[in-house]
Design a protein around this motif. Structure first.
Motif, PDB file in Angstrom:
ATOM      1  N   THR A 183      -0.541  11.869 -11.985  1.00 23.69           N
ATOM      2  CA  THR A 183      -1.491  10.845 -11.529  1.00 23.69           C
ATOM      3  C   THR A 183      -2.176  11.301 -10.247  1.00 23.69           C
ATOM      4  O   THR A 183      -3.405  11.216 -10.123  1.00 23.69           O
ATOM      5  CB  THR A 183      -0.776   9.498 -11.291  1.00 23.69           C
ATOM      6  N   LEU A 184      -1.388  11.807  -9.286  1.00 22.03           N
ATOM      7  CA  LEU A 184      -1.969  12.280  -8.028  1.00 22.03           C
ATOM      8  C   LEU A 184      -2.923  13.441  -8.280  1.00 22.03           C
ATOM      9  O   LEU A 184      -4.021  13.486  -7.714  1.00 22.03           O
ATOM     10  CB  LEU A 184      -0.872  12.690  -7.040  1.00 22.03           C
ATOM     11  N   SER A 185      -2.535  14.348  -9.135  1.00 19.29           N
ATOM     12  CA  SER A 185      -3.391  15.491  -9.456  1.00 19.29           C
ATOM     13  C   SER A 185      -4.717  15.019 -10.046  1.00 19.29           C
ATOM     14  O   SER A 185      -5.784  15.505  -9.671  1.00 19.29           O
ATOM     15  CB  SER A 185      -2.675  16.416 -10.438  1.00 19.29           C
ATOM     16  N   ARG A 186      -4.662  14.054 -10.969  1.00 22.75           N
ATOM     17  CA  ARG A 186      -5.884  13.526 -11.580  1.00 22.75           C
ATOM     18  C   ARG A 186      -6.724  12.734 -10.566  1.00 22.75           C
ATOM     19  O   ARG A 186      -7.942  12.752 -10.632  1.00 22.75           O
ATOM     20  CB  ARG A 186      -5.537  12.689 -12.806  1.00 22.75           C
ATOM     21  N   LEU A 187      -6.072  12.049  -9.628  1.00 25.76           N
ATOM     22  CA  LEU A 187      -6.813  11.339  -8.582  1.00 25.76           C
ATOM     23  C   LEU A 187      -7.588  12.334  -7.719  1.00 25.76           C
ATOM     24  O   LEU A 187      -8.767  12.136  -7.425  1.00 25.76           O
ATOM     25  CB  LEU A 187      -5.875  10.501  -7.707  1.00 25.76           C
ATOM     26  N   GLU A 188      -6.906  13.401  -7.300  1.00 28.10           N
ATOM     27  CA  GLU A 188      -7.554  14.412  -6.454  1.00 28.10           C
ATOM     28  C   GLU A 188      -8.704  15.104  -7.172  1.00 28.10           C
ATOM     29  O   GLU A 188      -9.721  15.405  -6.569  1.00 28.10           O
ATOM     30  CB  GLU A 188      -6.546  15.468  -5.991  1.00 28.10           C
ATOM     31  N   SER A 189      -8.531  15.370  -8.460  1.00 32.31           N
ATOM     32  CA  SER A 189      -9.554  16.116  -9.208  1.00 32.31           C
ATOM     33  C   SER A 189     -10.684  15.227  -9.724  1.00 32.31           C
ATOM     34  O   SER A 189     -11.675  15.730 -10.233  1.00 32.31           O
ATOM     35  CB  SER A 189      -8.907  16.852 -10.378  1.00 32.31           C
ATOM     36  N   GLY A 190     -10.520  13.896  -9.630  1.00 33.70           N
ATOM     37  CA  GLY A 190     -11.552  12.989 -10.109  1.00 33.70           C
ATOM     38  C   GLY A 190     -11.425  12.652 -11.579  1.00 33.70           C
ATOM     39  O   GLY A 190     -12.299  12.008 -12.147  1.00 33.70           O
TER      40      GLY A 190
END
Length: 189
Positions: free
Chosen positions: A39-46
């Motif tokens: 989830t954090l990775s997807r938040l950072e990448s948009g």
């Protein structure tokens, strides 16, 4: 809708920027915030939209206020401010900021003409070093080998190899890059 998109962009950028400044991994922040790493990775990448309930948890995980997380940071002075350090006949001027996340650090160095004789025991430490000679002739001892590095030449070597550098016949100016282990050895021993 445009305002929300710009907040999303700002928060994504700030998440990554703050995480990297603090030397934290995605896992570190996700665990502290109580969210999945993916989830954090997807938040950072948009690839995932930011939910309002994420903001306080992410801010706390990064030790900032929610306001600091959602606003653009003030324009930073791009100049590198740092004082020189002299150690064992070498003066080091920082050319990069020394962030808590580690990584490579770059210095302009001046090697004193008095630094001519290699010590009996050559240092060994974790990492890599890179040196580009600007002026003078640099003597580089790597294990049993002895090199003369001319202006305009660069060297790169593993610091697991016993090593030392000094001058051949006069002062040397060079650009040097090394990681945190090399910085500790050269500047803070």
């Amino acid at each position: 809708m445009q305002a929300k998109d710009s907040v999303d962009v700002v928060v994504r950028r700030r998440l990554r920027e703050l995480r990297m400044q603090r030397g934290l991994t995605l896992e570190d922040v996700a665990q502290e915030a109580g969210i999945d790493v993916s989830t954090l990775s997807r938040l950072e990448s948009g690839k995932r939209r930011l939910a309002l309930d994420h903001l306080p948890r992410l801010a706390a995980a990064l030790s900032v206020s929610t306001d600091e997380l959602v606003r653009e940071p003030a324009a930073e002075d791009p100049r590198v401010q740092g004082t020189s350090h002299t150690r064992d006949g070498v003066t080091y001027w920082p050319l990069t900021r020394q962030g808590p996340g580690g990584g490579l650090h770059t210095f302009k160095i001046r090697v004193s003409p008095r630094r001519r004789t290699a010590p009996t025991g050559l240092p060994v430490h974790e990492g890599q070093e890179w040196i580009y000679v600007l002026s003078g002739r640099l003597r580089l001892v790597l294990g049993e080998r002895d090199f003369t590095i001319q202006p305009g030449e660069a060297v790169e070597f593993s610091t697991w190899t016993p090593h030392w550098f000094g001058v051949v016949d006069g002062p040397v100016e060079a650009i040097m890059m090394f990681g945190p282990h090399g910085e500790r050895l050269h500047l803070h021993r």
